[in-house]
Design a protein around this motif. Structure first.
Motif, PDB file in Angstrom:
ATOM      1  N   THR A 197       0.851  -1.184   0.000  1.00 30.47           N
ATOM      2  CA  THR A 197       0.000   0.000   0.000  1.00 30.47           C
ATOM      3  C   THR A 197       0.887   1.234   0.000  1.00 30.47           C
ATOM      4  O   THR A 197       2.025   1.181   0.446  1.00 30.47           O
ATOM      5  CB  THR A 197      -0.928   0.020   1.234  1.00 30.47           C
ATOM      6  N   THR A 198       0.388   2.327  -0.519  1.00 30.09           N
ATOM      7  CA  THR A 198       1.232   3.506  -0.667  1.00 30.09           C
ATOM      8  C   THR A 198       1.180   4.438   0.523  1.00 30.09           C
ATOM      9  O   THR A 198       1.839   5.458   0.505  1.00 30.09           O
ATOM     10  CB  THR A 198       0.830   4.298  -1.931  1.00 30.09           C
ATOM     11  N   ALA A 199       0.401   4.135   1.552  1.00 31.79           N
ATOM     12  CA  ALA A 199       0.355   5.064   2.690  1.00 31.79           C
ATOM     13  C   ALA A 199      -0.401   4.473   3.855  1.00 31.79           C
ATOM     14  O   ALA A 199      -1.026   3.427   3.766  1.00 31.79           O
ATOM     15  CB  ALA A 199      -0.307   6.376   2.273  1.00 31.79           C
ATOM     16  N   SER A 200      -0.360   5.186   4.991  1.00 32.90           N
ATOM     17  CA  SER A 200      -1.198   4.826   6.123  1.00 32.90           C
ATOM     18  C   SER A 200      -2.634   5.216   5.833  1.00 32.90           C
ATOM     19  O   SER A 200      -2.916   5.971   4.915  1.00 32.90           O
ATOM     20  CB  SER A 200      -0.700   5.560   7.375  1.00 32.90           C
ATOM     21  N   ARG A 232      -7.511  -0.465  -5.952  1.00 38.12           N
ATOM     22  CA  ARG A 232      -6.830  -1.746  -5.728  1.00 38.12           C
ATOM     23  C   ARG A 232      -6.494  -2.404  -7.063  1.00 38.12           C
ATOM     24  O   ARG A 232      -7.364  -2.571  -7.934  1.00 38.12           O
ATOM     25  CB  ARG A 232      -7.696  -2.669  -4.888  1.00 38.12           C
ATOM     26  N   LEU A 233      -5.229  -2.800  -7.221  1.00 38.62           N
ATOM     27  CA  LEU A 233      -4.763  -3.524  -8.397  1.00 38.62           C
ATOM     28  C   LEU A 233      -4.178  -4.864  -7.955  1.00 38.62           C
ATOM     29  O   LEU A 233      -3.541  -4.957  -6.907  1.00 38.62           O
ATOM     30  CB  LEU A 233      -3.676  -2.725  -9.129  1.00 38.62           C
ATOM     31  N   VAL A 234      -4.402  -5.898  -8.751  1.00 32.94           N
ATOM     32  CA  VAL A 234      -3.778  -7.203  -8.531  1.00 32.94           C
ATOM     33  C   VAL A 234      -2.886  -7.482  -9.736  1.00 32.94           C
ATOM     34  O   VAL A 234      -3.301  -7.293 -10.881  1.00 32.94           O
ATOM     35  CB  VAL A 234      -4.824  -8.319  -8.363  1.00 32.94           C
ATOM     36  N   SER A 235      -1.654  -7.936  -9.469  1.00 30.32           N
ATOM     37  CA  SER A 235      -0.674  -8.050 -10.553  1.00 30.32           C
ATOM     38  C   SER A 235       0.032  -9.393 -10.524  1.00 30.32           C
ATOM     39  O   SER A 235       0.484  -9.858  -9.473  1.00 30.32           O
ATOM     40  CB  SER A 235       0.364  -6.918 -10.416  1.00 30.32           C
ATOM     41  N   ALA A 253       0.541  -9.951  -6.536  1.00 32.74           N
ATOM     42  CA  ALA A 253       0.740  -8.729  -5.767  1.00 32.74           C
ATOM     43  C   ALA A 253      -0.576  -7.959  -5.689  1.00 32.74           C
ATOM     44  O   ALA A 253      -1.233  -7.738  -6.702  1.00 32.74           O
ATOM     45  CB  ALA A 253       1.801  -7.859  -6.422  1.00 32.74           C
ATOM     46  N   ILE A 254      -0.967  -7.604  -4.472  1.00 29.97           N
ATOM     47  CA  ILE A 254      -2.130  -6.734  -4.264  1.00 29.97           C
ATOM     48  C   ILE A 254      -1.598  -5.338  -3.977  1.00 29.97           C
ATOM     49  O   ILE A 254      -0.893  -5.132  -2.989  1.00 29.97           O
ATOM     50  CB  ILE A 254      -2.989  -7.194  -3.082  1.00 29.97           C
ATOM     51  N   VAL A 255      -1.910  -4.395  -4.829  1.00 27.06           N
ATOM     52  CA  VAL A 255      -1.393  -3.032  -4.707  1.00 27.06           C
ATOM     53  C   VAL A 255      -2.564  -2.097  -4.441  1.00 27.06           C
ATOM     54  O   VAL A 255      -3.448  -1.937  -5.281  1.00 27.06           O
ATOM     55  CB  VAL A 255      -0.653  -2.607  -5.992  1.00 27.06           C
ATOM     56  N   ASP A 256      -2.573  -1.503  -3.256  1.00 24.37           N
ATOM     57  CA  ASP A 256      -3.605  -0.540  -2.890  1.00 24.37           C
ATOM     58  C   ASP A 256      -3.038   0.870  -3.024  1.00 24.37           C
ATOM     59  O   ASP A 256      -2.220   1.295  -2.215  1.00 24.37           O
ATOM     60  CB  ASP A 256      -4.088  -0.769  -1.457  1.00 24.37           C
ATOM     61  N   LEU A 257      -3.462   1.575  -4.053  1.00 24.44           N
ATOM     62  CA  LEU A 257      -3.062   2.971  -4.238  1.00 24.44           C
ATOM     63  C   LEU A 257      -4.039   3.835  -3.455  1.00 24.44           C
ATOM     64  O   LEU A 257      -5.240   3.824  -3.736  1.00 24.44           O
ATOM     65  CB  LEU A 257      -3.088   3.339  -5.717  1.00 24.44           C
ATOM     66  N   GLN A 258      -3.536   4.570  -2.499  1.00 22.91           N
ATOM     67  CA  GLN A 258      -4.395   5.352  -1.615  1.00 22.91           C
ATOM     68  C   GLN A 258      -4.261   6.840  -1.925  1.00 22.91           C
ATOM     69  O   GLN A 258      -3.148   7.343  -2.085  1.00 22.91           O
ATOM     70  CB  GLN A 258      -4.054   5.057  -0.154  1.00 22.91           C
ATOM     71  N   GLU A 314      -5.758  10.949  -1.192  1.00 20.27           N
ATOM     72  CA  GLU A 314      -6.496  11.964  -0.461  1.00 20.27           C
ATOM     73  C   GLU A 314      -6.627  13.177  -1.362  1.00 20.27           C
ATOM     74  O   GLU A 314      -5.623  13.696  -1.864  1.00 20.27           O
ATOM     75  CB  GLU A 314      -5.773  12.343   0.837  1.00 20.27           C
ATOM     76  N   ASN A 315      -7.865  13.625  -1.592  1.00 17.98           N
ATOM     77  CA  ASN A 315      -8.124  14.759  -2.466  1.00 17.98           C
ATOM     78  C   ASN A 315      -7.465  14.561  -3.836  1.00 17.98           C
ATOM     79  O   ASN A 315      -6.848  15.473  -4.406  1.00 17.98           O
ATOM     80  CB  ASN A 315      -7.623  16.055  -1.834  1.00 17.98           C
ATOM     81  N   ASN A 316      -7.626  13.338  -4.381  1.00 21.64           N
ATOM     82  CA  ASN A 316      -7.085  12.947  -5.687  1.00 21.64           C
ATOM     83  C   ASN A 316      -5.565  12.969  -5.744  1.00 21.64           C
ATOM     84  O   ASN A 316      -4.979  12.922  -6.824  1.00 21.64           O
ATOM     85  CB  ASN A 316      -7.638  13.856  -6.797  1.00 21.64           C
ATOM     86  N   THR A 317      -4.879  13.017  -4.600  1.00 20.09           N
ATOM     87  CA  THR A 317      -3.426  13.027  -4.555  1.00 20.09           C
ATOM     88  C   THR A 317      -2.929  11.707  -3.984  1.00 20.09           C
ATOM     89  O   THR A 317      -3.375  11.288  -2.904  1.00 20.09           O
ATOM     90  CB  THR A 317      -2.905  14.193  -3.696  1.00 20.09           C
ATOM     91  N   LEU A 318      -2.028  11.052  -4.706  1.00 19.97           N
ATOM     92  CA  LEU A 318      -1.488   9.779  -4.259  1.00 19.97           C
ATOM     93  C   LEU A 318      -0.665   9.971  -2.994  1.00 19.97           C
ATOM     94  O   LEU A 318       0.170  10.858  -2.904  1.00 19.97           O
ATOM     95  CB  LEU A 318      -0.611   9.177  -5.352  1.00 19.97           C
ATOM     96  N   GLN A 319      -0.910   9.106  -2.013  1.00 17.87           N
ATOM     97  CA  GLN A 319      -0.142   9.139  -0.763  1.00 17.87           C
ATOM     98  C   GLN A 319       0.945   8.087  -0.861  1.00 17.87           C
ATOM     99  O   GLN A 319       0.672   6.908  -1.042  1.00 17.87           O
ATOM    100  CB  GLN A 319      -1.058   8.828   0.432  1.00 17.87           C
ATOM    101  N   SER A 320       2.212   8.493  -0.763  1.00 19.48           N
ATOM    102  CA  SER A 320       3.306   7.521  -0.906  1.00 19.48           C
ATOM    103  C   SER A 320       4.346   7.754   0.168  1.00 19.48           C
ATOM    104  O   SER A 320       4.265   8.696   0.943  1.00 19.48           O
ATOM    105  CB  SER A 320       3.940   7.619  -2.291  1.00 19.48           C
TER     106      SER A 320
END
Length: 306
Positions: free
Chosen positions: A42-45, A54-57, A293-298, A300-306
């Motif tokens: 996941t890209t953030a808390s 959510r993407l699976v790869s 791989a389960i990838v959760d891109l998170q 906030e306000n359309n901004t990726l948290q990494s």
């Protein structure tokens, strides 16, 4: 030395759970779970107002025996995946493909719930006419999207990009497919005579197209599905951070590269090297859908948290 927050990773096993650190300096954990495994990044808390895509790869599937397990696993996910990707080498080589030119692989991929594929070097094992037929069969009735952003002349059999959204439809991500332009990937530097455009230039062109010609699409980030060496992916990640910084007033947004070509599990972090503490993660799941791989891109306000 700059400290940076590393996201958790998880892997699943049917009989028992084990935990161990990816490396001693990180907080990353893996939860193992056996014959078909998965690992989660996941890209953030988490926060209450976050939106997740959510993407699976998976990548490099030559043996189809794990695809039924993958299908069951994908159906069990909550939240559901916005896309299930197979990042190159999905038609060849295999004993079956040597007989049917990839028809069995197409049927299995469609049945397994895979939504997107990108091209690998072994798709060039097929004659171009046969490859186009298989890509047409994959995309029949809109079941699987073939992503090809930098190989010329495959025409209507593939798309330059596809846009996927969160379950609530408030955040969208562009998926692109990048075949390696590394000089040692093909003997003559072409994909069976078809030119391969520069990977970095292709990413920049698509980014500019989204920003300038499709501003209404409101894309929050671009996720490349690549098929190249690990060093190629690391170089691309560094370049993406530089490009993002130039395009975003000195602030990179980070992100993820979903890769293929290597046959082992890989999860690397490429930092921007500045004070922003942004990273691009390079994720490869191995081969034959032994893990996903389960990838959760998170966001906030359309901004990726990494």
């Amino acid at each position: 030395m700059m400290k940076r927050r590393l996201p958790p990773i998880s892997l699943l096993h049917p009989t028992r759970w084990q935990r161990f650190s990816l490396n001693q300096s990180s907080q990353s954990k893996i939860h193992l779970r056996s014959s078909t495994q998965s690992f989660h990044t996941t890209t953030a808390s988490t926060h209450n107002n976050q939106v997740t895509v959510r993407l699976v790869s998976i990548n490099d599937v030559y043996d189809l025996s794990n695809l039924p397990k993958l299908a069951t696993f994908v159906r069990s996910l909550n939240p559901k995946a916005s896309a299930v990707t197979l990042n190159g080498d999905f038609l060849s080589p295999s004993a079956l493909s040597s007989i049917d030119n990839g028809r069995g692989h197409v049927a299995a991929i469609r049945a397994a719930g895979i939504t997107h594929v990108s091209l690998g070097n072994h798709e060039a094992d097929l004659q171009i006419s046969d490859l186009k037929d298989r890509l047409n069969e994959l995309g029949g009735r809109g079941s699987v999207t073939v992503l090809n952003s930098n190989i010329e002349s495959l025409g209507r059999q593939s798309r330059e990009m596809d846009i996927v959204s969160s379950e609530c439809k408030s955040v969208s991500v562009a998926l692109i497919g990048l075949m390696s332009d590394e000089s040692d990937m093909f003997r003559d530097g072409t994909f069976r005579g078809l030119n391969i455009a520069n990977v970095k230039e292709t990413y920049a062109e698509i980014s500019d197209k989204l920003n300038n010609n499709m501003p209404e699409s409101n894309i929050s980030c671009i996720v490349p599905l690549t098929h190249q060496s690990l060093q190629g992916d690391l170089n691309l990640a560094k370049w993406m951070l530089e490009f993002q910084s130039q395009s975003n007033s000195g602030t990179p947004i980070g992100g993820v590269i979903l890769g293929g070509h290597e046959h082992v599990k890989i999860h690397e972090f490429v930092p921007d090297g500045g004070s922003n503490e942004q990273t691009i993660q390079v994720v490869k799941s191995g081969m034959n859908a032994q893990r996903a791989a389960i990838v959760d891109l998170q966001f906030e306000n359309n901004t990726l948290q990494s």
